[in-house]
Motif scaffolding. Sequence first.
Motif, PDB file in Angstrom:
ATOM      1  N   ASP A   1       0.853  -1.186   0.000  1.00  0.00           N
ATOM      2  CA  ASP A   1       0.000   0.000   0.000  1.00  0.00           C
ATOM      3  C   ASP A   1       0.893   1.241   0.000  1.00  0.00           C
ATOM      4  O   ASP A   1       2.114   1.144   0.159  1.00  0.00           O
TER       5      ASP A   1
ATOM      6  N   LEU B   1      -6.794   5.499   9.674  1.00  0.00           N
ATOM      7  CA  LEU B   1      -7.926   5.278   8.760  1.00  0.00           C
ATOM      8  C   LEU B   1      -7.733   6.061   7.461  1.00  0.00           C
ATOM      9  O   LEU B   1      -8.688   6.475   6.823  1.00  0.00           O
TER      10      LEU B   1
ATOM     11  N   VAL C   1      -7.135   7.277   3.725  1.00  0.00           N
ATOM     12  CA  VAL C   1      -7.512   6.788   2.395  1.00  0.00           C
ATOM     13  C   VAL C   1      -6.206   6.591   1.636  1.00  0.00           C
ATOM     14  O   VAL C   1      -5.675   7.509   1.021  1.00  0.00           O
TER      15      VAL C   1
ATOM     16  N   ASN D   1      -4.617   1.843  -1.791  1.00  0.00           N
ATOM     17  CA  ASN D   1      -5.514   0.687  -1.859  1.00  0.00           C
ATOM     18  C   ASN D   1      -6.953   1.069  -1.548  1.00  0.00           C
ATOM     19  O   ASN D   1      -7.877   0.587  -2.200  1.00  0.00           O
ATOM     20  N   VAL D   2      -7.152   1.931  -0.542  1.00  0.00           N
ATOM     21  CA  VAL D   2      -8.511   2.349  -0.199  1.00  0.00           C
ATOM     22  C   VAL D   2      -9.135   3.100  -1.368  1.00  0.00           C
ATOM     23  O   VAL D   2     -10.284   2.840  -1.755  1.00  0.00           O
TER      24      VAL D   2
ATOM     25  N   ILE E   1     -10.098   0.705  -3.929  1.00  0.00           N
ATOM     26  CA  ILE E   1     -11.334  -0.001  -3.555  1.00  0.00           C
ATOM     27  C   ILE E   1     -12.541   0.844  -3.941  1.00  0.00           C
ATOM     28  O   ILE E   1     -13.519   0.342  -4.513  1.00  0.00           O
ATOM     29  N   PHE E   2     -12.444   2.151  -3.676  1.00  0.00           N
ATOM     30  CA  PHE E   2     -13.560   3.036  -4.047  1.00  0.00           C
ATOM     31  C   PHE E   2     -13.755   3.050  -5.558  1.00  0.00           C
ATOM     32  O   PHE E   2     -14.880   3.018  -6.049  1.00  0.00           O
TER      33      PHE E   2
ATOM     34  N   ALA F   1     -15.410  -0.160  -6.514  1.00  0.00           N
ATOM     35  CA  ALA F   1     -16.820  -0.167  -6.120  1.00  0.00           C
ATOM     36  C   ALA F   1     -17.644   0.703  -7.061  1.00  0.00           C
ATOM     37  O   ALA F   1     -18.737   0.323  -7.493  1.00  0.00           O
TER      38      ALA F   1
ATOM     39  N   MET G   1     -11.864  -5.865  -8.894  1.00  0.00           N
ATOM     40  CA  MET G   1     -10.612  -5.590  -8.188  1.00  0.00           C
ATOM     41  C   MET G   1      -9.464  -6.384  -8.799  1.00  0.00           C
ATOM     42  O   MET G   1      -8.363  -5.871  -8.982  1.00  0.00           O
TER      43      MET G   1
ATOM     44  N   ASN H   1      -2.682  -3.507  -5.844  1.00  0.00           N
ATOM     45  CA  ASN H   1      -2.771  -4.956  -5.635  1.00  0.00           C
ATOM     46  C   ASN H   1      -3.803  -5.227  -4.545  1.00  0.00           C
ATOM     47  O   ASN H   1      -3.475  -5.459  -3.395  1.00  0.00           O
TER      48      ASN H   1
ATOM     49  N   ASN I   1      -4.031  -8.494  -1.360  1.00  0.00           N
ATOM     50  CA  ASN I   1      -3.759  -7.921  -0.047  1.00  0.00           C
ATOM     51  C   ASN I   1      -4.624  -8.650   0.974  1.00  0.00           C
ATOM     52  O   ASN I   1      -5.837  -8.771   0.802  1.00  0.00           O
TER      53      ASN I   1
ATOM     54  N   ALA J   1      -5.722  -7.936   3.842  1.00  0.00           N
ATOM     55  CA  ALA J   1      -6.790  -7.193   4.517  1.00  0.00           C
ATOM     56  C   ALA J   1      -8.080  -7.251   3.704  1.00  0.00           C
ATOM     57  O   ALA J   1      -9.166  -7.413   4.257  1.00  0.00           O
ATOM     58  N   VAL J   2      -7.953  -7.131   2.385  1.00  0.00           N
ATOM     59  CA  VAL J   2      -9.131  -7.112   1.516  1.00  0.00           C
ATOM     60  C   VAL J   2      -9.798  -8.479   1.498  1.00  0.00           C
ATOM     61  O   VAL J   2     -11.010  -8.608   1.731  1.00  0.00           O
TER      62      VAL J   2
END
Lengths: 342, 165
Positions: free
Chosen positions: A29, A99, A101, A104-105, A108-109, A112, A178, A192, A196, A198-199
């Motif tokens: 990340d 937290l 952004v 990776n965050v 993700i957005f 989505a 993703m 990636n 990852n 966490a995802v």
Amino acid sequence: MALGFIRAGHHHGDGEVNPKEIIYEHLGDAYGWELPFCHDVRIPLPIIVKGTDGWHCFSSSRVTDGGTYAGFTIAEGGDYNGKLVQLQPDGSQYRPLDLSVTKNVAAIFVAALLVVLMVMHVRNWYKRHGMTAPRKGTALLELIVDYVYTDTIRPIMGKEAPKYAPYLLTVFFFILTMNLLGLVVIFPGGANLTGNLAVTMTLALITFFIINFTGTREYWKEIFWPDVPMALKCPVPMMPLIEVLGVFTKPIALMIRLFANMMGGHMVVLVLMLLIFIFTSMFGAVVGGVTTVFSLAFALFMLALDTLVSFIQAYVFTILSAIFISMAHVEPHGHAAEQTKE
Amino acid sequence: MELFTPQFGLVFWMFIAFLALYFVLAKYAWPFIIKSMEERADLIDKGVVYAQQAKTHLDNARAEADKLLGEARQQQAEIIRDANKMRTQIIEDARGEAAVEAKKVSDAALLSIDQARKESEKQLRAEMSEIALQIAEKVIRKNVDNDQAQRELVEKYLNEVETKN
């Protein structure tokens, strides 16, 4: 991609290539998102942290180039290498609740959003055209929806299919998007995500919750008091132990499978690319040139394979989730089973 | 090893993003898409059944039409035969009637001719006797005294002549 490597090489070691660092930089990340082909120019992203003195929110551009803002900086080396840390008065590093952004965050957005756009596109087709068959891209999406729902979810879940289809279809399209976005090397791809932990852990956790919160009484009975000879469950609860272990191994298997497959694909491509630089620095330009040809050919092949794997892994995650959920909805056995037990 | 230690921030955002995605799609998209797809599948199935039925109907209709056509041909032939028969009949009837009528006409004509001939014969006889009398009077004026007796004589000769003819 290669250009990025060259620059990365320049950056980190005065001509020396550090493969491990480059690989982890590309798979990991980051605060800020690199623009295509410019290793130095990053899109700033918001950093949201709760340090010892409360919440902070600032742009990542204040810390990405070794800067310090309000006591926060990005650690170089140590336990928190590459992560945001708060410098304490005594010189130690405190890892705040982070937290932010990150790249990776943000990816993700993006994924989505893409999923919403794609699915709404199909929905709008039906809203506008009614019963007419979709064309072109819409037809492809509809084909995938049809394949996942009609040919996979419905046969597995039967009557319960309409209830769980929204979750399973969302999972499938989200993972697929993703995966494919991860294969696009430049912005807005290149993150990636499914490689990852966490995802994949989040996705597996949600499936885990659904399995265990919607499980029937029979499901729990089969775990703690399974239909096996008494010696296997009392006094030493061997079978219950195995069953309880199974409750956790199922989602963990989901998590690891997706993670390992996607990360492995990325890593192989990265290593193939790095071979060019390693061989060039070790054996000179001629060997490096020959390696380039082979590396590129193999990397291209791997990327094509990864595209296939992207579909397969998204599909496997979905189908296994469907199977696990429907397995938790077992009904009590018929009379035949009761009689054999007695 | 960052890759193997999930970062809380990423899990947090992933969770939020996924839930948001799920609720948006589960509310607005998936049920509608699934419903539409199933409706269309049903519609297509129905269409296939309908087409098969239509084909059967069409085949039946064709056979029926052929049958009707055959019957119609037969009727046509019968009607033509009847008509021919009737025509011959009518012509024959007409011919017979015409013959009868013609016979009547010719009979009447013959009758009138006969009458006319008799009339003319009578007249001719009267004239002839007149002429003969005049001639005889002139020829044998002296020898004839009694006119009445002479006339009877002439009458007698004339009768003879007539029977000879």
